[in-house]
Design an enzyme around this catalytic site. Sequence first.
Site, PDB file in Angstrom:
ATOM      1  N   GLY A  48      45.814  36.225  43.211  1.00  0.00           N
ATOM      2  CA  GLY A  48      45.534  36.750  44.542  1.00  0.00           C
ATOM      3  C   GLY A  48      45.685  38.257  44.690  1.00  0.00           C
ATOM      4  N   ASP A  49      46.304  38.920  43.720  1.00  0.00           N
ATOM      5  CA  ASP A  49      46.434  40.387  43.805  1.00  0.00           C
ATOM      6  C   ASP A  49      46.462  40.951  42.380  1.00  0.00           C
ATOM      7  OD1 ASP A  49      46.707  42.912  44.881  1.00  0.00           O
ATOM      8  OD2 ASP A  49      48.796  42.685  45.482  1.00  0.00           O
ATOM      9  N   LEU A  50      45.491  40.510  41.602  1.00  0.00           N
ATOM     10  CA  LEU A  50      45.526  40.824  40.171  1.00  0.00           C
ATOM     11  C   LEU A  50      44.812  42.133  39.850  1.00  0.00           C
ATOM     12  CD1 LEU A  50      46.595  39.790  37.507  1.00  0.00           C
ATOM     13  CD2 LEU A  50      44.473  38.531  37.179  1.00  0.00           C
TER      14      LEU A  50
END
Length: 288
Positions: free
Chosen positions: A196-198
Amino acid sequence: MIPDEVQQQVQQSLGISIESVRSVSGGSINEAARIKLKDGQNRFLKWNQMAGAEMFSKEERGLKLLKRADSELRIPEVFATGETETGIGFLVQEFIEQGQPKQSSAPKFGEALAELHRHHGKQFGLDHDNYIGRLSQSNTWHEKWIGFFIEERIQPQLKMAVNSKKLGENTVAHFESLYELLPEIFPEEPPSLLHGDLWSGNYLYDENGRATVYDPAVYYGHREIELAFTHLFGGFSNKFYRAYESAYPLQPGFTKRKDIYNLYPLLVHTNLFGGSYGRQVKSIVKQF
Ligand code: ADP
């Protein structure tokens, strides 16, 4: 450098005293340090004067979801989350020593991400809301990706940007034209478990060259949004992408769709940091 009350509360939560502290840079939201405990173990400590335990407990839940997926990605173990009496939130994790990547590190990372994405949910969303950076991220369940993308990802961030005058009403009109076209743009895929926040600041290779990911904003989403974000700021090699593609091929035309997925992180960055990110949003969306 760690506020005294954080140090005391962490010692109390862990049941052991802290012997030494070394600051860690690189975070975009929180302050961080490596702490050495009396038993010789190192731990990674993050804290934030502006955020209480809630934000960190959501991070802990995300890390646990990723760990439970049991992919080849290394996920740091969480030892404590909490908040001081003065409201400073903190999170204590396993400290991951950064090492040199091996030849096989990037391809294994690509395969491991594909393995994570093969964990499918029944719907898009999650059973709880969480955070993207320090902004809240709504994960209300949707059956269709397009509805989820518009209502839970784009709209809340777009509203925030318009309310704070970072974007104007004409940009909203462009977004509305884009929404009409999304059914022809996004290919259907089952909901995948996403970090989700890679981006490159949220992974490192450990002392064995194994990819470790942290600081997630987990939900079940379209896996292309995760891959699109890896391209936004760079830091992922061709070997990583080739390995991902052979483990879990993407549908044709991904390159053309990338910018549309990245409207979400670009809106988030507009709200968090302002500056040129709003211009990037406008230049993508005005094509519609
Ligand atoms: P923020 O929430 O402020 O963005 P991060 O969780 O991204 O902070 O952590 C900041 C930096 O600390 C990362 O870029 C990375 O270099 C390092 N880091 C993060 N987690 C760990 C860990 N478990 N062990 C060692 N270093 C870590």
